[in-house]
Write a protein that holds these residues in place. Sequence first.
Motif, short mmCIF file in Angstrom:
data_model
loop_
_atom_site.label_atom_id
_atom_site.label_comp_id
_atom_site.label_asym_id
_atom_site.label_seq_id
_atom_site.Cartn_x
_atom_site.Cartn_y
_atom_site.Cartn_z
N SER A 220 7.77 17.75 23.19
CA SER A 220 6.59 17.86 24.05
C SER A 220 6.96 18.47 25.40
O SER A 220 7.97 18.11 26.00
CB SER A 220 5.97 16.48 24.25
N LEU A 221 6.14 19.41 25.87
CA LEU A 221 6.28 20.09 27.16
C LEU A 221 7.46 21.05 27.23
O LEU A 221 7.73 21.63 28.28
CB LEU A 221 6.38 19.09 28.32
N ALA A 222 8.18 21.22 26.11
CA ALA A 222 9.30 22.16 26.11
C ALA A 222 8.80 23.58 25.88
O ALA A 222 7.78 23.80 25.23
CB ALA A 222 10.31 21.78 25.03
N GLN A 223 9.53 24.54 26.41
CA GLN A 223 9.20 25.94 26.18
C GLN A 223 10.47 26.74 25.96
O GLN A 223 11.52 26.42 26.51
CB GLN A 223 8.42 26.53 27.37
N LEU A 224 10.36 27.77 25.13
CA LEU A 224 11.49 28.66 24.89
C LEU A 224 11.43 29.77 25.92
O LEU A 224 10.48 30.55 25.96
CB LEU A 224 11.43 29.23 23.47
N ALA A 225 12.43 29.84 26.78
CA ALA A 225 12.42 30.79 27.89
C ALA A 225 13.44 31.90 27.66
O ALA A 225 14.51 31.67 27.09
CB ALA A 225 12.73 30.08 29.20
N GLN A 226 13.08 33.10 28.10
CA GLN A 226 13.97 34.26 27.98
C GLN A 226 14.76 34.53 29.26
O GLN A 226 15.55 35.47 29.32
CB GLN A 226 13.17 35.51 27.60
N THR A 227 14.52 33.75 30.29
CA THR A 227 15.31 33.85 31.53
C THR A 227 15.92 32.48 31.81
O THR A 227 15.30 31.45 31.55
CB THR A 227 14.43 34.27 32.73
N PRO A 228 17.13 32.44 32.35
CA PRO A 228 17.81 31.15 32.56
C PRO A 228 17.17 30.35 33.68
O PRO A 228 16.54 30.90 34.59
CB PRO A 228 19.24 31.55 32.90
N LEU A 229 17.34 29.05 33.62
CA LEU A 229 16.81 28.15 34.64
C LEU A 229 17.40 28.49 36.01
O LEU A 229 16.72 28.42 37.03
CB LEU A 229 17.15 26.70 34.28
N TYR A 230 18.66 28.88 36.04
CA TYR A 230 19.30 29.40 37.24
C TYR A 230 20.47 30.28 36.78
O TYR A 230 20.94 30.16 35.66
CB TYR A 230 19.79 28.27 38.17
N PRO A 231 20.92 31.19 37.64
CA PRO A 231 22.00 32.10 37.24
C PRO A 231 23.25 31.34 36.82
O PRO A 231 23.61 30.33 37.43
CB PRO A 231 22.25 32.93 38.51
N GLY A 232 23.91 31.82 35.78
CA GLY A 232 25.11 31.17 35.30
C GLY A 232 26.29 31.41 36.22
O GLY A 232 26.33 32.38 36.98
N MET A 233 27.26 30.51 36.16
CA MET A 233 28.47 30.65 36.95
C MET A 233 29.32 31.77 36.40
O MET A 233 29.46 31.94 35.18
CB MET A 233 29.26 29.35 36.92
N VAL A 234 29.89 32.57 37.27
CA VAL A 234 30.79 33.63 36.87
C VAL A 234 32.19 33.26 37.30
O VAL A 234 32.43 32.91 38.45
CB VAL A 234 30.38 34.98 37.51
N SER A 235 33.13 33.29 36.36
CA SER A 235 34.51 32.97 36.70
C SER A 235 35.44 33.85 35.88
O SER A 235 35.02 34.53 34.94
CB SER A 235 34.81 31.49 36.42
N THR A 236 36.70 33.85 36.24
CA THR A 236 37.67 34.66 35.52
C THR A 236 38.15 33.99 34.24
O THR A 236 38.77 34.63 33.40
CB THR A 236 38.89 34.95 36.42
N ASP A 237 37.88 32.70 34.08
CA ASP A 237 38.29 31.96 32.88
C ASP A 237 37.19 32.12 31.83
O ASP A 237 36.15 31.47 31.90
CB ASP A 237 38.49 30.49 33.22
N THR A 238 37.41 32.97 30.85
CA THR A 238 36.38 33.24 29.85
C THR A 238 36.03 32.02 29.01
O THR A 238 34.94 31.94 28.46
CB THR A 238 36.82 34.39 28.91
#
Length: 316
Positions: A220-238
Amino acid sequence: MKQKLIHSLMLALSLPACIAQFQPAFAANTAAEQDKLRIHTGIPRRASDSLFSYTVEWRIDDGELYRSTGLSFLNASKLDHDKPEAYIAKKLWTAMKDGMIQLDPNWRGVTVIQPKDQPELVIANKAGYSLTNITIRDYSNQALQYELADKTFSAEGVQLALDLVYTADVEYLDNFTSKKAQSASQGEIAIAIDGQTPIKIKTDGKTTQELEQELAGKISLAQLAQTPLYPGMVSTDTRNNKPFDGSEIQLLNLSAKSIAIDISDPALGVLTKFKFKDENRSLQVADPRFMLALLALATGLALFYFWRNSKTKLSR
């Protein structure tokens, strides 16, 4: 005359620094533990080293953002302990403690504790700091539950997202694995809200997007989104850097006190995201471009003041 010019220039140059130092003093108004997340840990099912990490991001009130990550590898075959769930919690607590070491003590705006050696962690802000978001990445197939210390997510303005991901994205190594899996294998996903009867689906070789779409239709109240809730963390550790794959389940107004997710498919992991309100941003810290403009203005005013005084003296 030259000394007055030098004095005026020094005054102009000192103004931006004074403003930058004075500005944050208005903003230390967030109470300690205003933002809080409790994580109940489980037992990993996978009998091999599997990644678990969590990144906590916070802001000095009306100031800069900082973050820290705790990263561990969990193995179900290496849990020879009387209380394995509590051991897992301690291991995750230690990982965040180690991650904080690289930060100046004045920047460490959160606490992470394990209450009385229980199978849980409590993440909370310190006074004068605000939580902005928390990302939990679990590839160990352990049952996890999250709550806000007896408050509902909607009442606290905390938004959630669940992003199903492939374990191969962090385990695949070029030239060592013949094929990188891009679908689930066999297993189940169970999501329980406020301890109610879990919503369950079979994974059965589906893609993560197909699974997210199926779950979004059942929650209930969930939605499938094509944009992230917030930008993902970028790091050098893949191993700890999972780019957004194009869809996630978002719960932006969940009127519940807890949510639990349990994945038993070894081909799948889950990123669980929490976005906090980040209210205390009424005063924005000046960025470098603003400071340069302020410096130029102050210097110009000082030079004009000196030139005007010189002209006045010459006319006498």
